[in-house]
Design an enzyme around this catalytic site. Sequence first.
Site, PDB file in Angstrom:
ATOM      1  N   CYS A  83       0.867  -1.188   0.000  1.00 57.62           N
ATOM      2  CA  CYS A  83       0.000   0.000   0.000  1.00 57.62           C
ATOM      3  C   CYS A  83       0.904   1.238   0.000  1.00 57.62           C
ATOM      4  O   CYS A  83       1.609   1.484   0.981  1.00 57.62           O
ATOM      5  CB  CYS A  83      -0.914  -0.013   1.222  1.00 57.62           C
ATOM      6  SG  CYS A  83      -2.076   1.371   1.223  1.00 57.62           S
ATOM      7  N   CYS A 221      -4.785   6.227  -4.548  1.00 58.71           N
ATOM      8  CA  CYS A 221      -4.148   4.910  -4.422  1.00 58.71           C
ATOM      9  C   CYS A 221      -2.680   5.117  -4.781  1.00 58.71           C
ATOM     10  O   CYS A 221      -2.376   5.513  -5.920  1.00 58.71           O
ATOM     11  CB  CYS A 221      -4.806   3.907  -5.378  1.00 58.71           C
ATOM     12  SG  CYS A 221      -4.023   2.284  -5.392  1.00 58.71           S
TER      13      CYS A 221
HETATM   14  N1  LIG Z   1      -6.291  -2.267  -2.903  1.00 50.07           N
HETATM   15  C1  LIG Z   1      -4.846  -2.496  -3.109  1.00 50.07           C
HETATM   16  C2  LIG Z   1      -4.077  -2.297  -1.807  1.00 50.07           C
HETATM   17  C3  LIG Z   1      -4.119  -0.903  -1.356  1.00 50.07           C
HETATM   18  C4  LIG Z   1      -3.323  -0.056  -2.274  1.00 50.07           C
HETATM   19  C5  LIG Z   1      -3.564   1.416  -2.171  1.00 50.07           C
HETATM   20  N2  LIG Z   1      -4.327   1.856  -1.023  1.00 50.07           N
HETATM   21  C6  LIG Z   1      -2.243   2.113  -2.222  1.00 50.07           C
HETATM   22  O1  LIG Z   1      -2.136   3.218  -1.680  1.00 50.07           O
HETATM   23  O2  LIG Z   1      -1.312   1.558  -2.823  1.00 50.07           O
HETATM   24  C7  LIG Z   1      -4.646  -3.948  -3.505  1.00 50.07           C
HETATM   25  O3  LIG Z   1      -5.492  -4.763  -3.197  1.00 50.07           O
HETATM   26  O4  LIG Z   1      -3.607  -4.222  -4.118  1.00 50.07           O
END
Ligand SMILES: N[C@H](CCC[C@H](N)C(=O)O)C(=O)O
Length: 282
Positions: A83, A221
């Site tokens: 993340c 994200c």
């Molecule tokens: N939903 C993403 C994880 C969180 C990534 C996102 N919150 C970031 O800031 O990179 C996944 O399942 O790969």
Amino acid sequence: MVAFAKGQGTGNDFVLLVDPAGELSPTPEQVVALCDRRFGIGGDGLIVATRTEAMPEHERALGGGAEWFMDYRNADGSVAEMCGNGIRVFARLLEQEGLADVTDLQVGTRAGIKHVRAVDGGFSADLGAVRLEDGEPLVRAAGLPVARPGQRVDVGNPHVVVAIADDAELAALDLHTAPELEPATPGGVNVELVVPQGIAGDEGRIRMRVHERGSGETLSCGTGAVAAAFATRHWAGGAPNRWRVEVPGGVVHVDVDQQADGEHAWLTGPAEIVYRGETAIL
Ligand SMILES: N[C@H](CCC[C@H](N)C(=O)O)C(=O)O
């Protein structure tokens, strides 16, 4: 009752727990309850800070010599490898708890060890080598006039990046439901919808929205911003190396850094602990 912190980075928000000995081990059901915006605390995901030595053997190996491990879970309770916004908020929490010197921090993750540095009031994190992958899945989304081919990008977690015609088309997308990919990606994938905004000097600019695996549409994200920058740079012929990524929750920067094992992404942005509390959910 268990103490928690609530944090955010460009509007990507997280419930955070400090669990040095790995005793809490939240179940998927507890993660869902913690992240529920009505019945719980609310968040796009849960971040548990655990000493790497206390993690299960597989994660312990991935976390290597890092003292702390970032155990990330999506709001649906699923486990994700990495993340990008979360690792900045994780560093902020360790700093506030006095648990680590965050000027130059190594963090264990399921995507390997990541290097985090405090910069300009926020943090910059080396998310490792980013890989463009073969196969251009066809992407359909509500509000997108025609299906479009996407670029697969591996940032330690899986992404598909789709070029969108303009800001109006981006705004018209309905991301309440997940975009559909053909062929589908087993285990799900994060989908970034991107409008290139041109290149100013040595900096490329893009605007994006994102539908996250396991969380739905989020305001930001971090790994998605990296994926979007690398895909757009690829479409632009492999330059420039600096990108400004505008997401609904703010702006992050992505810098491409050629290292021995490939082109690494440094993701830079803000990180804030918004409040602290105690929960009966755990
Ligand atoms: N939903 C993403 C994880 C969180 C990534 C996102 N919150 C970031 O800031 O990179 C996944 O399942 O790969």
